[in-house]
Design a protein around this motif. Structure first.
Motif, short mmCIF file in Angstrom:
data_model
loop_
_atom_site.label_atom_id
_atom_site.label_comp_id
_atom_site.label_asym_id
_atom_site.label_seq_id
_atom_site.Cartn_x
_atom_site.Cartn_y
_atom_site.Cartn_z
N CYS A 21 0.67 -1.15 -0.02
CA CYS A 21 -0.18 0.19 -0.07
C CYS A 21 0.80 1.11 0.04
O CYS A 21 2.19 1.08 0.15
CB CYS A 21 -1.10 -0.32 1.38
SG CYS A 21 -0.02 -0.05 2.80
N GLY A 22 0.22 2.37 -0.12
CA GLY A 22 0.88 3.53 -0.22
C GLY A 22 1.31 4.12 -1.58
O GLY A 22 0.38 3.91 -2.35
N ASN A 28 4.56 0.72 1.74
CA ASN A 28 4.60 0.01 2.77
C ASN A 28 3.86 -1.57 2.70
O ASN A 28 3.53 -1.49 1.66
CB ASN A 28 3.69 0.80 4.10
CG ASN A 28 4.18 0.03 5.53
OD1 ASN A 28 5.10 -0.42 5.81
ND2 ASN A 28 3.00 -0.02 6.07
N ILE A 30 2.18 -4.49 4.80
CA ILE A 30 1.72 -5.34 5.99
C ILE A 30 1.13 -6.89 5.63
O ILE A 30 0.92 -7.14 4.78
CB ILE A 30 0.50 -4.77 6.33
CG1 ILE A 30 -0.24 -5.43 7.70
CG2 ILE A 30 -0.67 -4.35 5.40
CD1 ILE A 30 -1.31 -4.62 8.46
N ARG A 53 -3.21 0.13 12.43
CA ARG A 53 -2.06 -0.22 11.64
C ARG A 53 -1.54 1.12 10.81
O ARG A 53 -2.52 1.73 10.21
CB ARG A 53 -2.45 -1.27 10.73
CG ARG A 53 -2.96 -2.70 11.09
CD ARG A 53 -2.03 -3.18 12.11
NE ARG A 53 -2.59 -4.73 12.66
CZ ARG A 53 -2.64 -5.07 13.87
NH1 ARG A 53 -1.92 -4.33 14.81
NH2 ARG A 53 -2.86 -6.36 14.07
N TYR A 54 -0.47 1.02 10.73
CA TYR A 54 -0.02 2.22 9.62
C TYR A 54 -0.49 1.96 8.28
O TYR A 54 -0.90 2.97 7.65
CB TYR A 54 1.53 2.38 9.57
CG TYR A 54 2.36 3.45 8.95
CD1 TYR A 54 2.22 4.59 9.45
CD2 TYR A 54 2.79 3.10 7.69
CE1 TYR A 54 2.70 5.72 8.62
CE2 TYR A 54 3.44 3.97 7.22
CZ TYR A 54 3.29 5.22 7.52
OH TYR A 54 4.05 6.53 6.68
N SER A 55 -0.63 0.70 7.91
CA SER A 55 -1.24 0.60 6.70
C SER A 55 -2.83 0.81 6.21
O SER A 55 -3.29 0.89 5.23
CB SER A 55 -1.03 -0.98 6.11
OG SER A 55 0.24 -1.45 6.13
N TYR A 56 -3.72 0.99 7.40
CA TYR A 56 -4.97 1.38 7.37
C TYR A 56 -5.27 2.58 6.34
O TYR A 56 -5.80 2.57 5.52
CB TYR A 56 -5.67 1.26 8.73
CG TYR A 56 -6.96 1.82 8.59
CD1 TYR A 56 -7.91 0.99 7.98
CD2 TYR A 56 -7.24 3.29 8.96
CE1 TYR A 56 -9.57 1.62 7.60
CE2 TYR A 56 -8.50 3.62 8.76
CZ TYR A 56 -9.54 3.01 8.16
OH TYR A 56 -10.74 3.50 8.03
N PHE A 65 -4.92 -1.53 -3.05
CA PHE A 65 -3.70 -2.24 -2.33
C PHE A 65 -3.41 -3.24 -3.39
O PHE A 65 -4.24 -3.68 -4.30
CB PHE A 65 -4.07 -2.67 -1.24
CG PHE A 65 -5.36 -3.74 -0.98
CD1 PHE A 65 -4.93 -5.11 -1.16
CD2 PHE A 65 -6.70 -3.19 -0.93
CE1 PHE A 65 -6.29 -5.87 -1.34
CE2 PHE A 65 -7.73 -4.10 -0.57
CZ PHE A 65 -7.20 -5.58 -0.71
N CYS A 81 7.38 -8.04 8.25
CA CYS A 81 6.15 -7.30 7.75
C CYS A 81 4.97 -7.28 8.68
O CYS A 81 4.11 -6.49 8.75
CB CYS A 81 5.85 -7.32 6.44
SG CYS A 81 7.15 -6.96 5.12
N SER A 85 6.39 -1.95 12.00
CA SER A 85 5.55 -0.87 11.40
C SER A 85 6.21 -0.05 10.33
O SER A 85 7.26 0.47 10.69
CB SER A 85 4.99 -0.04 12.62
OG SER A 85 3.90 0.79 12.02
N GLY A 86 5.57 0.47 9.51
CA GLY A 86 5.89 1.36 8.63
C GLY A 86 6.00 2.68 9.15
O GLY A 86 6.57 3.68 8.45
#
Ligand SMILES: Cc1cc2nc3c(=O)[nH]c(=O)nc-3n(C[C@H](O)[C@H](O)[C@H](O)COP(=O)(O)O)c2cc1C
Length: 177
Positions: A21-22, A28, A30, A53-56, A65, A81, A85-86
């Motif tokens: 993601c990102g 990032n 997860i 989560r940072y990915s949320y 994603f 992963c 955490s990212g």
């Protein structure tokens, strides 16, 4: 006679995927095992991600994603992963992985080193409790030569799949029926 236990979820096993993601510039990964198939036409999957989560946020905001399928030899990547955490570390850099564009997605990167990647566009997001569930359409599959077949369906290579069950990692074997 059965013993009645407190309710919890036990539909084993859960596939392990690396969700990308990102963006390619700020990517990032997860590890998720609350991942599943939910529709065949259109092809859709679901993934549940906790809001903390940072990915949320990147998934929530971009609506995209990638689901990168790790091989059993990628277990250290899966663990990393799934525990780092990212917020604190660039997981791609730390693991020597390469984020590349995943067309037709506009932002979410795929992991170049993964042989099978699903490009996913979010259709719905639902608040369930501990987790937010995203359902997403698989808008393309990116498949390395190892997994490519003449048909449009990639080689699933079951012997390379990782599944998660009761806090441990497992492989699959075929039942001769
Ligand atoms: C095998 C495994 C499966 C996991 N499955 C999920 C999941 O489905 N959803 C989720 O929110 N977190 C899941 N996690 C936890 C996240 O991967 C972990 O908290 C990660 O460090 C979050 O990274 P982030 O903060 O960069 O998003 C799992 C962890 C492991 C090891």
């Amino acid at each position: 006679m059965k013993t009645q236990l407190l309710p919890s979820v036990h539909s084993y096993p859960a596939p392990v995927v690396l969700i990308g993601c990102g963006t390619v510039e700020e990517p990032n990964i997860i590890t998720c095992s609350w991942f599943g198939t939910v529709c065949s036409e259109p092809p859709m999957v679901s993934v549940s991600i906790r809001k903390n989560r940072y990915s949320y946020k990147p998934v929530h905001i971009s609506g995209e994603f990638t689901a990168n399928l790790p091989r059993s030899t990628d277990i250290e990547v899966v663990k990393y992963c799934g525990t780092k955490s990212g917020r604190d570390v660039d997981k791609f850099e730390a693991l020597g992985l390469t984020p590349i564009p995943c067309p037709p997605l506009k932002s979410a990167p795929m992991i170049a080193e993964c042989q099978l990647v699903l490009a996913c566009k979010v259709k719905h997001e639902l608040e369930l409790g501990t987790h937010q569930i995203f359902t997403a359409e698989v808008v393309a599959i990116h498949c390395g030569e190892e997994r490519a077949r003449k048909s449009q369906r990639p080689d699933p290579k079951p012997e390379e799949q990782i599944v998660y069950l009761d806090g441990k990692y497992w492989g699959l074997h075929r039942l001769e029926v």
